[in-house]
Scaffold this active site. Sequence first.
Site, short mmCIF file in Angstrom:
data_model
loop_
_atom_site.label_atom_id
_atom_site.label_comp_id
_atom_site.label_asym_id
_atom_site.label_seq_id
_atom_site.Cartn_x
_atom_site.Cartn_y
_atom_site.Cartn_z
N ASP A 134 36.03 15.60 48.42
CA ASP A 134 37.32 16.00 48.91
C ASP A 134 37.15 15.39 50.57
O ASP A 134 36.05 15.53 50.99
CB ASP A 134 38.04 17.38 48.58
CG ASP A 134 39.37 17.44 49.30
OD1 ASP A 134 40.24 16.88 49.06
OD2 ASP A 134 39.48 18.52 50.09
N ASP B 148 39.79 16.56 53.60
CA ASP B 148 40.17 17.68 54.46
C ASP B 148 39.55 19.03 54.11
O ASP B 148 39.81 19.57 52.94
CB ASP B 148 41.49 17.69 54.65
CG ASP B 148 42.17 16.50 55.15
OD1 ASP B 148 41.45 15.66 55.90
OD2 ASP B 148 43.44 16.23 54.73
N ASP C 25 40.44 21.01 58.34
CA ASP C 25 41.64 20.99 57.68
C ASP C 25 42.55 21.67 58.79
O ASP C 25 42.14 22.56 59.61
CB ASP C 25 41.33 21.82 56.38
CG ASP C 25 42.59 21.28 55.66
OD1 ASP C 25 43.37 20.40 55.85
OD2 ASP C 25 42.68 21.84 54.44
N SER C 26 43.73 21.52 58.30
CA SER C 26 44.74 22.26 59.28
C SER C 26 46.02 22.45 58.16
O SER C 26 46.47 21.48 57.25
CB SER C 26 45.28 21.34 60.31
OG SER C 26 46.77 21.67 60.70
N ALA D 130 48.87 22.21 59.09
CA ALA D 130 50.03 21.38 59.28
C ALA D 130 49.60 19.89 59.13
O ALA D 130 50.42 19.16 59.72
CB ALA D 130 50.16 21.68 61.04
N ARG E 111 55.41 12.69 52.96
CA ARG E 111 56.36 13.57 53.93
C ARG E 111 57.02 12.86 54.98
O ARG E 111 57.69 13.39 55.94
CB ARG E 111 55.68 14.92 54.02
CG ARG E 111 55.37 15.97 52.79
CD ARG E 111 54.60 16.83 53.35
NE ARG E 111 53.75 17.25 52.06
CZ ARG E 111 54.10 18.28 51.24
NH1 ARG E 111 55.36 18.70 51.41
NH2 ARG E 111 53.29 18.80 50.37
N HIS F 25 51.37 10.63 47.71
CA HIS F 25 52.83 11.10 47.21
C HIS F 25 52.96 12.75 47.32
O HIS F 25 51.96 13.24 47.76
CB HIS F 25 52.65 10.93 45.48
CG HIS F 25 52.46 9.60 45.01
ND1 HIS F 25 51.53 9.19 44.45
CD2 HIS F 25 53.35 8.45 45.37
CE1 HIS F 25 51.54 8.04 44.27
NE2 HIS F 25 52.65 7.46 44.79
N CYS G 119 53.29 12.26 40.27
CA CYS G 119 52.52 10.99 40.09
C CYS G 119 51.34 11.58 39.30
O CYS G 119 51.31 12.89 39.03
CB CYS G 119 52.10 10.44 41.24
SG CYS G 119 50.97 11.55 42.19
N ASP H 225 37.13 21.88 48.43
CA ASP H 225 37.50 23.22 49.03
C ASP H 225 38.60 23.91 48.41
O ASP H 225 38.92 25.02 48.81
CB ASP H 225 37.61 23.15 50.40
CG ASP H 225 38.92 22.41 50.86
OD1 ASP H 225 39.40 21.45 50.26
OD2 ASP H 225 39.54 22.95 52.04
#
Length: 186
Positions: free
Chosen positions: A12, A14, A20-21, A23, A62, A96, A102, A131
Amino acid sequence: MGNPNRKLIVLDRDGVINVDSDAYIKTPDEWIALPGSLEAIARLNHAGYRVAVATNQSGIGRGLFDMATLNAMHLKMHRAAAAVGARIDAVFFCPHTSEDHCECRKPKPGMLKMIAERFEIDPAHTPSVGDSLRDLQAAAALGFPTHLVRTGKGEKTLAAGNLPPGTKVHDDLRAFALDFLSEEHE
């Protein structure tokens, strides 16, 4: 199925390779490698493993960033990896949102299925590192051995439980690489 001699590891992004965040990581400047993660990839490469990344990037769906920005983030990741002698062979991503229903958005296994087909690997011999629970669920659905790192959302994921049976837990990607390569030599 695939060839067990084709050595691949699925990561993976992030929370595993980079910080990672909640946001979202929306710009190349926000893409910051976790300490030791790129060196861990280099160590895996030197042991004969190719590395593929499987990452949900719903920020595209998004409207938080566009493909050019995602490509710039991945260019930064590839350059940072190369600077420490690491190579990421492919980045698979799902643009997506969950509303799109999906097949590629983890926890669905579509992205990992594409990786298995593209690299002609046997999932049973291909560790998958994440994670979050959805990383592990997507991998477990196809029989990939699952590995959880405590970085990113890893501590929360571990505390919440319900990990797929047989999931191994590591402090970070560096610890995974060391543990995995030492087991391989036993």
